[in-house]
Design a protein around this motif. Structure first.
Motif, short mmCIF file in Angstrom:
data_model
loop_
_atom_site.label_atom_id
_atom_site.label_comp_id
_atom_site.label_asym_id
_atom_site.label_seq_id
_atom_site.Cartn_x
_atom_site.Cartn_y
_atom_site.Cartn_z
N SER A 1 0.84 -1.20 0.00
CA SER A 1 0.00 0.00 0.00
C SER A 1 0.87 1.25 0.00
N SER B 1 0.67 3.79 1.92
CA SER B 1 1.01 4.24 3.27
C SER B 1 1.84 3.24 4.04
N HIS C 1 -7.89 3.65 2.70
CA HIS C 1 -6.80 4.60 2.97
C HIS C 1 -7.28 5.76 3.82
N ASN C 2 -6.50 6.07 4.85
CA ASN C 2 -6.83 7.18 5.76
C ASN C 2 -8.20 7.02 6.41
N SER D 1 -6.39 1.92 -6.14
CA SER D 1 -7.50 2.81 -5.82
C SER D 1 -7.07 3.80 -4.75
N GLU D 2 -7.37 5.08 -4.97
CA GLU D 2 -7.03 6.11 -3.98
C GLU D 2 -7.79 5.89 -2.68
N GLU D 3 -8.97 5.28 -2.75
CA GLU D 3 -9.76 5.04 -1.55
C GLU D 3 -9.33 3.79 -0.80
N GLU D 4 -8.63 2.87 -1.46
CA GLU D 4 -8.29 1.61 -0.81
C GLU D 4 -6.80 1.55 -0.43
N ASN E 1 -4.24 2.82 -2.21
CA ASN E 1 -3.64 4.11 -2.56
C ASN E 1 -2.19 4.00 -3.02
N ASN E 2 -1.90 3.03 -3.87
CA ASN E 2 -0.56 2.93 -4.44
C ASN E 2 -0.64 3.21 -5.93
N THR E 3 0.53 3.29 -6.57
CA THR E 3 0.61 3.43 -8.02
C THR E 3 1.51 2.33 -8.54
#
Length: 396
Positions: free
Chosen positions: A104, A106, A131-132, A171-174, A176-178
């Protein structure tokens, strides 16, 4: 030469040989890994390794010729085609990746965060947390027997495990990686470099980790999660003492024309892998989740969701895509409260034909729950890694 000198010379030769092996074997296999185990060369339980180092699924259901695509599924009905053939090393590498929060952005969320093996490979929440601390829209489905499924996610928008896992990863919501960040992180961890070289031996040890290898390894691990040895299965294979009287009564209700449970939750996988509009309520007055209507651009699928397998269902509360029912008893009772009783008045959805008004008694509902509890089997529960190549703690 004395016997003492011979022994001394032999010992010195052994030490010299160990020294040469340590410093002249390829770096990716030795440096910094003296106390690190190699990937498991053996297939997980439920699989047999063939001459090509592939893990092939084994099950008593494979002795039955009848395909799981007609009727409501007899007790001795064959399973759908399974996704297998991965190497034991690919599966074991996927196990490390699955539990590692380093995947992830984070460094705090792993695949196991939402698919905890102790909670039926779900997360015990009405809808998952991403995420967050973001509240996600749907519940985390179980991963048991996912190797048999042809459509993935509640709305069926993915057709392969590789395609499915890209969703939460990026996914930015889950998680959140690229893709770029994920590869950079993994390639900076020398132990993962060594593991990938071992799992994919046709590549060079010095080659960098690639995305398709990450996807394949995680898919390999998920495909190894088999659950086909429950009390029900022992009964189905001929040991009729496996179920007690009340559980058999519940099975008969489940398979009856009145309840019609088996028409969608077809044994032995306990899903027909189709979509159904059943009109379950959304939590806290939220608008209707359109479900499969969106990915398939089909208004007849508004409010439709993939029929989930009921394997290990007793472990995955709360239930439905919205996690709106906290117990199995509440869930089965929903079906007997009358056709469309929870559909919003401003929605004109096409309910599945088997959603009607069966008027099951409290006794019959209780027996249904008894039967559903017989579908629990965690015999082949995978082992959570004690340590991870990233140095982080397994995130569950």
């Amino acid at each position: 030469m004395s016997e003492k000198n011979i022994i001394l010379k032999s010992s010195i030769s052994g030490i010299l040989l160990a020294f040469l092996l340590l410093f002249f074997l390829p770096e990716s296999r030795t440096a910094g890994y003296e106390n690190v185990p190699r990937l498991n060369p053996n297939c997980p339980p439920g699989f047999k390794r063939n001459a090509d180092n592939e893990c092939i699924a084994q099950s008593l259901y494979m002795q039955y010729d009848s395909p799981n695509n007609k009727g409501v599924g007899g007790l001795q009905t064959g399973l759908p085609e399974i996704r297998d053939g991965f190497s034991p090393q690919e599966i074991d590498l996927g196990r490390y990746l699955f539990f590692d929060p380093v995947l992830s952005g984070s460094g705090t969320i792993s695949c196991a965060t939402c698919h905890d093996p102790k909670k039926g490979f779900s997360d015990g929440l009405p809808t998952s947390i991403g995420h967050n601390g973001q509240q996600l829209k749907r519940a985390a489905p179980s991963l048991w027997n996912v190797a048999f499924l042809k459509k993935l996610f509640w709305d069926g928008r993915a057709s392969t495990l590789e395609e499915q896992l890209k969703g939460p990863l990026f996914s930015e919501e889950e998680m959140n990686n690229t893709p770029e960040s994920l590869l950079k992180t993994l390639n900076e961890i020398q132990e993962y470099r060594a593991f990938f070289a071992e799992a994919f031996p046709k590549r060079r040890a010095e080659d960098r980790i690639e995305l398709n290898e990450v996807y394949r390894a995680i898919a390999a691990f998920q495909s190894s999660l088999l659950s086909l040895n429950s009390k029900y299965d022992r009964y189905a294979h001929g040991y009729h003492e496996a179920l007690n009287e009340k559980e058999i009564e519940g099975m008969n209700v489940f398979r009856s024309f009145i309840a019609r449970c088996a028409e969608c939750h077809t044994p032995p996988l306990f899903t027909n892998q189709q979509f159904a509009v059943i009109g379950t309520p959304e939590p806290d007055g939220l608008p209707l989740d359109p479900g499969a209507e969106i990915p398939f651009n089909d208004k007849t699928l508004r409010g439709a969701f993939k029929v989930p397998s009921l394997r290990n269902i007793a472990k995955t509360a709360p239930y439905m895509h919205s996690g709106n029912f906290s117990t199995l008893r509440e869930t089965v009772e929903f079906y007997t409260k009358g056709r469309g009783h929870a559909v919003p008045e401003d929605e004109d959805i096409i309910l599945h034909w088997h959603i009607w008004d069966p008027q099951l008694s409290d006794y019959e509902l209780d027996r249904l729950v008894d039967f559903l509890n017989t579908l629990t089997d965690e015999t082949f529960m995978p082992r959570i890694p004690e340590r991870l190549p990233s140095g982080l703690k397994p995130s569950i």
